[in-house]
Design an enzyme around this catalytic site. Sequence first.
Site, PDB file in Angstrom:
ATOM      1  N   SER A  84       0.845  -1.200   0.000  1.00 17.48           N
ATOM      2  CA  SER A  84       0.000   0.000   0.000  1.00 17.48           C
ATOM      3  C   SER A  84       0.875   1.242   0.000  1.00 17.48           C
ATOM      4  O   SER A  84       1.608   1.504   0.948  1.00 17.48           O
ATOM      5  CB  SER A  84      -0.908   0.010   1.230  1.00 17.48           C
ATOM      6  OG  SER A  84      -1.480   1.297   1.345  1.00 17.48           O
ATOM      7  N   HIS A 106      -1.044  -1.234  -4.400  1.00 23.44           N
ATOM      8  CA  HIS A 106      -2.343  -0.923  -3.802  1.00 23.44           C
ATOM      9  C   HIS A 106      -2.405   0.581  -3.565  1.00 23.44           C
ATOM     10  O   HIS A 106      -1.555   1.149  -2.874  1.00 23.44           O
ATOM     11  CB  HIS A 106      -2.521  -1.694  -2.497  1.00 23.44           C
ATOM     12  CG  HIS A 106      -3.860  -1.510  -1.863  1.00 23.44           C
ATOM     13  ND1 HIS A 106      -4.988  -2.193  -2.275  1.00 23.44           N
ATOM     14  CD2 HIS A 106      -4.271  -0.709  -0.850  1.00 23.44           C
ATOM     15  CE1 HIS A 106      -6.021  -1.828  -1.545  1.00 23.44           C
ATOM     16  NE2 HIS A 106      -5.619  -0.916  -0.664  1.00 23.44           N
ATOM     17  N   ASP A 153      -4.647   3.787  -2.319  1.00 20.09           N
ATOM     18  CA  ASP A 153      -5.779   4.163  -1.474  1.00 20.09           C
ATOM     19  C   ASP A 153      -6.216   5.586  -1.730  1.00 20.09           C
ATOM     20  O   ASP A 153      -5.481   6.528  -1.452  1.00 20.09           O
ATOM     21  CB  ASP A 153      -5.376   4.022   0.002  1.00 20.09           C
ATOM     22  CG  ASP A 153      -5.182   2.581   0.400  1.00 20.09           C
ATOM     23  OD1 ASP A 153      -6.146   1.803   0.294  1.00 20.09           O
ATOM     24  OD2 ASP A 153      -4.050   2.218   0.797  1.00 20.09           O
ATOM     25  N   MET A 173      -8.825   8.479  -0.710  1.00 18.15           N
ATOM     26  CA  MET A 173      -9.715   8.849   0.410  1.00 18.15           C
ATOM     27  C   MET A 173     -10.208  10.273   0.240  1.00 18.15           C
ATOM     28  O   MET A 173      -9.440  11.162  -0.122  1.00 18.15           O
ATOM     29  CB  MET A 173      -8.934   8.750   1.723  1.00 18.15           C
ATOM     30  CG  MET A 173      -8.316   7.405   1.976  1.00 18.15           C
ATOM     31  SD  MET A 173      -7.402   7.428   3.527  1.00 18.15           S
ATOM     32  CE  MET A 173      -6.798   5.748   3.554  1.00 18.15           C
ATOM     33  N   HIS A 212      -8.151   1.345  -4.599  1.00 20.30           N
ATOM     34  CA  HIS A 212      -9.156   1.161  -3.546  1.00 20.30           C
ATOM     35  C   HIS A 212      -9.799   2.511  -3.256  1.00 20.30           C
ATOM     36  O   HIS A 212      -9.180   3.376  -2.638  1.00 20.30           O
ATOM     37  CB  HIS A 212      -8.428   0.589  -2.308  1.00 20.30           C
ATOM     38  CG  HIS A 212      -9.292   0.408  -1.109  1.00 20.30           C
ATOM     39  ND1 HIS A 212      -8.756   0.148   0.148  1.00 20.30           N
ATOM     40  CD2 HIS A 212     -10.636   0.430  -0.943  1.00 20.30           C
ATOM     41  CE1 HIS A 212      -9.745   0.024   1.015  1.00 20.30           C
ATOM     42  NE2 HIS A 212     -10.887   0.203   0.395  1.00 20.30           N
ATOM     43  N   MET A 258     -12.029   4.865  -1.338  1.00 18.22           N
ATOM     44  CA  MET A 258     -12.750   5.111  -0.082  1.00 18.22           C
ATOM     45  C   MET A 258     -13.380   6.492  -0.196  1.00 18.22           C
ATOM     46  O   MET A 258     -12.983   7.445   0.483  1.00 18.22           O
ATOM     47  CB  MET A 258     -11.784   5.015   1.102  1.00 18.22           C
ATOM     48  CG  MET A 258     -11.412   3.580   1.446  1.00 18.22           C
ATOM     49  SD  MET A 258      -9.893   3.460   2.392  1.00 18.22           S
ATOM     50  CE  MET A 258      -8.717   3.513   1.055  1.00 18.22           C
ATOM     51  N   MET A 299     -12.127  -5.595   4.573  1.00 20.62           N
ATOM     52  CA  MET A 299     -11.344  -4.686   5.419  1.00 20.62           C
ATOM     53  C   MET A 299     -11.103  -5.351   6.774  1.00 20.62           C
ATOM     54  O   MET A 299     -12.039  -5.800   7.429  1.00 20.62           O
ATOM     55  CB  MET A 299     -12.098  -3.365   5.653  1.00 20.62           C
ATOM     56  CG  MET A 299     -12.128  -2.381   4.503  1.00 20.62           C
ATOM     57  SD  MET A 299     -10.542  -1.878   3.788  1.00 20.62           S
ATOM     58  CE  MET A 299      -9.585  -1.363   5.197  1.00 20.62           C
ATOM     59  N   GLY A 343      -9.170   4.211   6.633  1.00 22.41           N
ATOM     60  CA  GLY A 343      -8.838   5.627   6.794  1.00 22.41           C
ATOM     61  C   GLY A 343      -7.362   5.856   7.059  1.00 22.41           C
ATOM     62  O   GLY A 343      -6.812   6.873   6.655  1.00 22.41           O
ATOM     63  N   PHE A 344      -6.733   4.910   7.724  1.00 22.05           N
ATOM     64  CA  PHE A 344      -5.337   5.111   8.119  1.00 22.05           C
ATOM     65  C   PHE A 344      -4.551   3.810   8.024  1.00 22.05           C
ATOM     66  O   PHE A 344      -5.108   2.731   8.257  1.00 22.05           O
ATOM     67  CB  PHE A 344      -5.260   5.627   9.564  1.00 22.05           C
ATOM     68  CG  PHE A 344      -6.035   6.893   9.775  1.00 22.05           C
ATOM     69  CD1 PHE A 344      -5.459   8.123   9.483  1.00 22.05           C
ATOM     70  CD2 PHE A 344      -7.353   6.858  10.212  1.00 22.05           C
ATOM     71  CE1 PHE A 344      -6.182   9.302   9.636  1.00 22.05           C
ATOM     72  CE2 PHE A 344      -8.094   8.028  10.368  1.00 22.05           C
ATOM     73  CZ  PHE A 344      -7.502   9.258  10.081  1.00 22.05           C
ATOM     74  N   GLY A 345      -3.254   3.941   7.728  1.00 18.44           N
ATOM     75  CA  GLY A 345      -2.367   2.794   7.770  1.00 18.44           C
ATOM     76  C   GLY A 345      -1.904   2.562   9.206  1.00 18.44           C
ATOM     77  O   GLY A 345      -2.176   3.362  10.097  1.00 18.44           O
ATOM     78  N   GLY A 346      -1.238   1.443   9.418  1.00 15.66           N
ATOM     79  CA  GLY A 346      -0.600   1.182  10.703  1.00 15.66           C
ATOM     80  C   GLY A 346      -1.529   0.811  11.839  1.00 15.66           C
ATOM     81  O   GLY A 346      -1.162   0.920  13.009  1.00 15.66           O
ATOM     82  N   ASP A 374      -7.061  -6.226   3.739  1.00 14.07           N
ATOM     83  CA  ASP A 374      -6.453  -4.910   3.790  1.00 14.07           C
ATOM     84  C   ASP A 374      -6.536  -4.335   5.205  1.00 14.07           C
ATOM     85  O   ASP A 374      -7.628  -4.078   5.706  1.00 14.07           O
ATOM     86  CB  ASP A 374      -7.187  -3.996   2.796  1.00 14.07           C
ATOM     87  CG  ASP A 374      -6.550  -2.627   2.655  1.00 14.07           C
ATOM     88  OD1 ASP A 374      -5.455  -2.406   3.213  1.00 14.07           O
ATOM     89  OD2 ASP A 374      -7.161  -1.776   1.977  1.00 14.07           O
ATOM     90  N   GLY A 375      -5.340  -4.161   5.811  1.00 15.12           N
ATOM     91  CA  GLY A 375      -5.266  -3.525   7.116  1.00 15.12           C
ATOM     92  C   GLY A 375      -4.653  -4.412   8.181  1.00 15.12           C
ATOM     93  O   GLY A 375      -5.156  -5.491   8.464  1.00 15.12           O
ATOM     94  N   GLY A 376      -3.519  -3.970   8.713  1.00 16.58           N
ATOM     95  CA  GLY A 376      -2.913  -4.681   9.829  1.00 16.58           C
ATOM     96  C   GLY A 376      -2.292  -6.018   9.481  1.00 16.58           C
ATOM     97  O   GLY A 376      -2.085  -6.859  10.365  1.00 16.58           O
TER      98      GLY A 376
HETATM   99  C1  DX5 Z   1      -6.542   1.948   4.993  1.00 20.42           C
HETATM  100  C2  DX5 Z   1      -6.089   1.441   3.678  1.00 20.42           C
HETATM  101  C3  DX5 Z   1      -5.005   0.441   3.723  1.00 20.42           C
HETATM  102  C4  DX5 Z   1      -3.765   0.850   4.486  1.00 20.42           C
HETATM  103  C5  DX5 Z   1      -3.186  -0.415   5.051  1.00 20.42           C
HETATM  104  O1  DX5 Z   1      -7.814   2.460   4.930  1.00 20.42           O
HETATM  105  O2  DX5 Z   1      -7.156   0.859   2.950  1.00 20.42           O
HETATM  106  O3  DX5 Z   1      -4.666   0.002   2.415  1.00 20.42           O
HETATM  107  O4  DX5 Z   1      -2.806   1.513   3.718  1.00 20.42           O
HETATM  108  O5  DX5 Z   1      -2.118  -0.096   5.839  1.00 20.42           O
HETATM  109  P1  DX5 Z   1      -1.456  -1.128   6.864  1.00 20.42           P
HETATM  110  O6  DX5 Z   1      -0.990  -2.292   6.075  1.00 20.42           O
HETATM  111  O7  DX5 Z   1      -0.346  -0.333   7.461  1.00 20.42           O
HETATM  112  O8  DX5 Z   1      -2.516  -1.480   7.870  1.00 20.42           O
HETATM  113 ZN    ZN Z   2      -6.624  -0.049   0.969  1.00 25.79          ZN
END
Ligand code: DX5
Ligand code: ZN
Length: 217
Positions: free
Chosen positions: A7, A32, A34, A36, A65, A67, A136, A141-144, A174-176
Amino acid sequence: MPIIAPSMLSADFLKLGAEIEMINNSAADWFHLDVMDGRFVPNISYGMPIIAQMRKASTKTFDVHLMVEEPERYLADFKKAGADYLTVHYETGYHLHRTLTSIRALGMKAGLAINPHTPVDAVADLLQDIDLLLVMSINPGFGGQQFLPLTYGKIRRAKELITLAGTNTLIEIDGGVTLDNAAEIIAAGADVLVAGNTVFSAADPTDAIKRLKQTGK
Ligand code: DX5
Ligand code: ZN
């Protein structure tokens, strides 16, 4: 072996060219991306002009993706920007069947994403119309963020429904996603792993991608 989709949300945008080159030369399969809008999710990222620029620097698959609210307004724009897969959220649509059909008619693969609160069964009648089901594993909304364990059951249910429907729909998570939970996610039935933080915060991102790719082998 799973499809790995780093991502770019977690990339260093001051050296985006080098980050893209790193992915190009890695075991990663897809990018990937994102998008938003600050409405559907409480964050704003980047849009078509950035993706169109990035498209010039790679031949790998672009997995976009969305959002955003009213994603149906932008389908042709993302095709033009270079999307191969275009994923919209279940929660944004009154007329998803029309939207997904339009994505395919524009020559892209159609993806449908569900938030953690949306039961997998809600998409059962649309499986014939999608190439990708994005489950999901965080609130978008956020990475990490931390992977939500309820996702495992959703992956297993998605696999059952896809098998029943007899489609080739890919399951994307997607996510974590981390090097620690990737094997269990694959074992549950996932085909595509998105990873932001796990790749870009690693001391050696290329190695992190390789290790994700080798998961479950
Ligand atoms: C969050 C995004 C993800 C995000 C994943 O809404 O859809 O793609 O970048 O980030 P990680 O892998 O750090 O959870
Ligand atoms: Zn994503």
